[in-house]
Design a protein around this motif. Sequence first.
Motif, PDB file in Angstrom:
ATOM      1  N   ASP A   1      21.753  11.221   9.814  1.00 46.37           N
ATOM      2  CA  ASP A   1      21.079  12.059   8.823  1.00 46.37           C
ATOM      3  C   ASP A   1      19.851  12.707   9.452  1.00 46.37           C
ATOM      4  O   ASP A   1      19.017  12.040  10.055  1.00 46.37           O
ATOM      5  CB  ASP A   1      20.646  11.230   7.608  1.00 46.37           C
ATOM      6  CG  ASP A   1      21.828  10.840   6.747  1.00 46.37           C
ATOM      7  OD1 ASP A   1      22.919  11.383   6.987  1.00 46.37           O
ATOM      8  OD2 ASP A   1      21.659  10.014   5.848  1.00 46.37           O
ATOM      9  N   LEU A   2      19.740  14.026   9.291  1.00 49.12           N
ATOM     10  CA  LEU A   2      18.570  14.738   9.800  1.00 49.12           C
ATOM     11  C   LEU A   2      17.479  14.837   8.747  1.00 49.12           C
ATOM     12  O   LEU A   2      16.296  14.844   9.068  1.00 49.12           O
ATOM     13  CB  LEU A   2      18.985  16.146  10.270  1.00 49.12           C
ATOM     14  CG  LEU A   2      19.997  16.183  11.415  1.00 49.12           C
ATOM     15  CD1 LEU A   2      20.342  17.627  11.759  1.00 49.12           C
ATOM     16  CD2 LEU A   2      19.456  15.471  12.651  1.00 49.12           C
ATOM     17  N   GLY A   3      17.872  14.958   7.486  1.00 48.51           N
ATOM     18  CA  GLY A   3      16.905  15.064   6.402  1.00 48.51           C
ATOM     19  C   GLY A   3      16.624  13.702   5.796  1.00 48.51           C
ATOM     20  O   GLY A   3      16.951  12.654   6.374  1.00 48.51           O
ATOM     21  N   PRO A   4      16.022  13.687   4.618  1.00 52.92           N
ATOM     22  CA  PRO A   4      15.756  12.429   3.926  1.00 52.92           C
ATOM     23  C   PRO A   4      17.060  11.675   3.663  1.00 52.92           C
ATOM     24  O   PRO A   4      18.084  12.289   3.352  1.00 52.92           O
ATOM     25  CB  PRO A   4      15.092  12.879   2.612  1.00 52.92           C
ATOM     26  CG  PRO A   4      14.576  14.249   2.886  1.00 52.92           C
ATOM     27  CD  PRO A   4      15.519  14.859   3.863  1.00 52.92           C
ATOM     28  N   PRO A   5      17.052  10.358   3.791  1.00 50.98           N
ATOM     29  CA  PRO A   5      18.290   9.599   3.561  1.00 50.98           C
ATOM     30  C   PRO A   5      18.721   9.660   2.112  1.00 50.98           C
ATOM     31  O   PRO A   5      17.895   9.797   1.206  1.00 50.98           O
ATOM     32  CB  PRO A   5      17.897   8.169   3.973  1.00 50.98           C
ATOM     33  CG  PRO A   5      16.422   8.126   3.797  1.00 50.98           C
ATOM     34  CD  PRO A   5      15.920   9.498   4.122  1.00 50.98           C
ATOM     35  N   ASP A   6      20.010   9.556   1.914  1.00 52.15           N
ATOM     36  CA  ASP A   6      20.564   9.525   0.565  1.00 52.15           C
ATOM     37  C   ASP A   6      20.260   8.157  -0.052  1.00 52.15           C
ATOM     38  O   ASP A   6      20.688   7.136   0.493  1.00 52.15           O
ATOM     39  CB  ASP A   6      22.073   9.752   0.623  1.00 52.15           C
ATOM     40  CG  ASP A   6      22.732   9.595  -0.734  1.00 52.15           C
ATOM     41  OD1 ASP A   6      22.067   9.866  -1.754  1.00 52.15           O
ATOM     42  OD2 ASP A   6      23.904   9.184  -0.773  1.00 52.15           O
ATOM     43  N   PRO A   7      19.521   8.095  -1.167  1.00 46.56           N
ATOM     44  CA  PRO A   7      19.179   6.795  -1.758  1.00 46.56           C
ATOM     45  C   PRO A   7      20.409   5.949  -2.075  1.00 46.56           C
ATOM     46  O   PRO A   7      20.396   4.735  -1.864  1.00 46.56           O
ATOM     47  CB  PRO A   7      18.422   7.187  -3.037  1.00 46.56           C
ATOM     48  CG  PRO A   7      17.874   8.542  -2.769  1.00 46.56           C
ATOM     49  CD  PRO A   7      18.896   9.216  -1.907  1.00 46.56           C
TER      50      PRO A   7
ATOM     51  N   VAL B   1       0.832  -1.200   0.000  1.00 47.22           N
ATOM     52  CA  VAL B   1       0.000   0.000   0.000  1.00 47.22           C
ATOM     53  C   VAL B   1       0.871   1.257   0.000  1.00 47.22           C
ATOM     54  O   VAL B   1       0.621   2.210  -0.748  1.00 47.22           O
ATOM     55  CB  VAL B   1      -0.944  -0.002   1.221  1.00 47.22           C
ATOM     56  CG1 VAL B   1      -1.627   1.349   1.376  1.00 47.22           C
ATOM     57  CG2 VAL B   1      -1.992  -1.103   1.082  1.00 47.22           C
ATOM     58  N   ALA B   2       1.915   1.258   0.826  1.00 50.70           N
ATOM     59  CA  ALA B   2       2.800   2.429   0.913  1.00 50.70           C
ATOM     60  C   ALA B   2       3.532   2.665  -0.401  1.00 50.70           C
ATOM     61  O   ALA B   2       3.679   3.811  -0.848  1.00 50.70           O
ATOM     62  CB  ALA B   2       3.806   2.235   2.051  1.00 50.70           C
ATOM     63  N   VAL B   3       3.989   1.613  -1.044  1.00 49.32           N
ATOM     64  CA  VAL B   3       4.690   1.735  -2.319  1.00 49.32           C
ATOM     65  C   VAL B   3       3.744   2.248  -3.404  1.00 49.32           C
ATOM     66  O   VAL B   3       4.109   3.107  -4.219  1.00 49.32           O
ATOM     67  CB  VAL B   3       5.299   0.376  -2.728  1.00 49.32           C
ATOM     68  CG1 VAL B   3       5.695   0.363  -4.194  1.00 49.32           C
ATOM     69  CG2 VAL B   3       6.516   0.085  -1.872  1.00 49.32           C
TER      70      VAL B   3
ATOM     71  N   GLU C   1       8.729  12.661  -4.205  1.00 49.58           N
ATOM     72  CA  GLU C   1       7.524  13.122  -3.546  1.00 49.58           C
ATOM     73  C   GLU C   1       7.626  12.788  -2.057  1.00 49.58           C
ATOM     74  O   GLU C   1       8.353  11.867  -1.672  1.00 49.58           O
ATOM     75  CB  GLU C   1       6.294  12.456  -4.160  1.00 49.58           C
ATOM     76  CG  GLU C   1       6.032  12.878  -5.599  1.00 49.58           C
ATOM     77  CD  GLU C   1       5.670  14.351  -5.725  1.00 49.58           C
ATOM     78  OE1 GLU C   1       5.225  14.943  -4.718  1.00 49.58           O
ATOM     79  OE2 GLU C   1       5.853  14.906  -6.811  1.00 49.58           O
ATOM     80  N   PRO C   2       6.916  13.508  -1.206  1.00 48.20           N
ATOM     81  CA  PRO C   2       7.037  13.267   0.234  1.00 48.20           C
ATOM     82  C   PRO C   2       6.801  11.816   0.642  1.00 48.20           C
ATOM     83  O   PRO C   2       7.487  11.291   1.499  1.00 48.20           O
ATOM     84  CB  PRO C   2       5.975  14.202   0.828  1.00 48.20           C
ATOM     85  CG  PRO C   2       5.830  15.296  -0.176  1.00 48.20           C
ATOM     86  CD  PRO C   2       6.028  14.638  -1.518  1.00 48.20           C
ATOM     87  N   GLY C   3       5.815  11.160   0.009  1.00 50.00           N
ATOM     88  CA  GLY C   3       5.520   9.779   0.381  1.00 50.00           C
ATOM     89  C   GLY C   3       6.698   8.847   0.140  1.00 50.00           C
ATOM     90  O   GLY C   3       7.011   7.990   0.966  1.00 50.00           O
ATOM     91  N   GLY C   4       7.374   8.997  -0.982  1.00 52.93           N
ATOM     92  CA  GLY C   4       8.522   8.156  -1.285  1.00 52.93           C
ATOM     93  C   GLY C   4       9.671   8.407  -0.331  1.00 52.93           C
ATOM     94  O   GLY C   4      10.337   7.468   0.123  1.00 52.93           O
ATOM     95  N   ALA C   5       9.925   9.677  -0.021  1.00 53.64           N
ATOM     96  CA  ALA C   5      11.010  10.011   0.904  1.00 53.64           C
ATOM     97  C   ALA C   5      10.724   9.481   2.304  1.00 53.64           C
ATOM     98  O   ALA C   5      11.621   8.968   2.978  1.00 53.64           O
ATOM     99  CB  ALA C   5      11.206  11.533   0.934  1.00 53.64           C
ATOM    100  N   ARG C   6       9.475   9.595   2.754  1.00 54.71           N
ATOM    101  CA  ARG C   6       9.128   9.088   4.090  1.00 54.71           C
ATOM    102  C   ARG C   6       9.270   7.579   4.159  1.00 54.71           C
ATOM    103  O   ARG C   6       9.759   7.033   5.158  1.00 54.71           O
ATOM    104  CB  ARG C   6       7.699   9.511   4.456  1.00 54.71           C
ATOM    105  CG  ARG C   6       7.557  10.983   4.809  1.00 54.71           C
ATOM    106  CD  ARG C   6       6.220  11.243   5.496  1.00 54.71           C
ATOM    107  NE  ARG C   6       5.105  10.935   4.612  1.00 54.71           N
ATOM    108  CZ  ARG C   6       4.527  11.830   3.818  1.00 54.71           C
ATOM    109  NH1 ARG C   6       4.976  13.077   3.765  1.00 54.71           N
ATOM    110  NH2 ARG C   6       3.488  11.496   3.065  1.00 54.71           N
ATOM    111  N   LEU C   7       8.811   6.884   3.112  1.00 53.49           N
ATOM    112  CA  LEU C   7       8.925   5.427   3.094  1.00 53.49           C
ATOM    113  C   LEU C   7      10.386   5.002   3.134  1.00 53.49           C
ATOM    114  O   LEU C   7      10.768   4.102   3.890  1.00 53.49           O
ATOM    115  CB  LEU C   7       8.236   4.868   1.843  1.00 53.49           C
ATOM    116  CG  LEU C   7       8.365   3.360   1.616  1.00 53.49           C
ATOM    117  CD1 LEU C   7       7.796   2.585   2.797  1.00 53.49           C
ATOM    118  CD2 LEU C   7       7.657   2.961   0.319  1.00 53.49           C
TER     119      LEU C   7
END
Length: 266
Positions: free
Chosen positions: A205-211, A93-95, A184-190
């Motif tokens: 890391d404080l922000g979104p992780p580096d893919p 569902v999240a993906v 998008e925010p959803g992908g970064a949060r997941l």
Amino acid sequence: MSDRLDDLERRIDELRAGVRRAMRVKDTATARTLRAELRGAERTWDALVSTAPADDQKDSEPEPPAPRLVTVREQVHQGLLLLGACAQPRLIVAVGAAFCGGTLRSNQLTSLRRDEERSFKSSPYGRPYYLCAALTDRLSPARGLLAASTWPQARRMVGPLSPRVDFLTCAIAVAEQVTDALIEPGGARLLARMARNIPGAADGDLGPPDPGRVIEAARAELAVHVERDTQDRAELAERATTQLGDTARLFGAATLSTVAKKRITG
């Protein structure tokens, strides 16, 4: 009108590139500002197109038909193919929400596997694919784990290390989607949630992780487990192939508790 649309399209492309650059260097404040401007530019583009005079549109292509409604099973299938491994409904569902524009809810998946099994029994191999069960070492369906029938039998088996291997495989797939697409925010949060469960993927890391960092950390741990897991799955797959019929290979063999329950309710 057409000149203004051309200018807007160029600006939209520039903003999208700017968002990617900002996220790459973890400049979340700039990325947030650029995303807001991007949404505004896209709304302006939509408004211009929808209110364009007839003279501007008379030579244009006819409007395409409305997109076909994507069913629940198709959305689940898309999510599984993106992940490439057996997965829980909540992850699917999240993906779907993050990358496929999905509208799935977890409760919609509750009876999906049973519906697929009934369909297979009534018309074996009548569909190009089925949403089936991952199978345990008892060759019974693993609780809450969905798989795609088109995958090799070994990929649909669950050995002792398989849950961790599948999680790492899914994390790599999510990170690759975040790398390749407009974030998008959803992908970064997941991705952030998954990275917290992988050593070295998001330390400090404080922000979104580096893919890229998530992929590197996941692959490093995957290398430790994958050989043993591959061997375990191959052995289980051989048992499933030799001991189970067509339906059970996809949906699992009935356990003694399942048989007893059917007798009581039958």
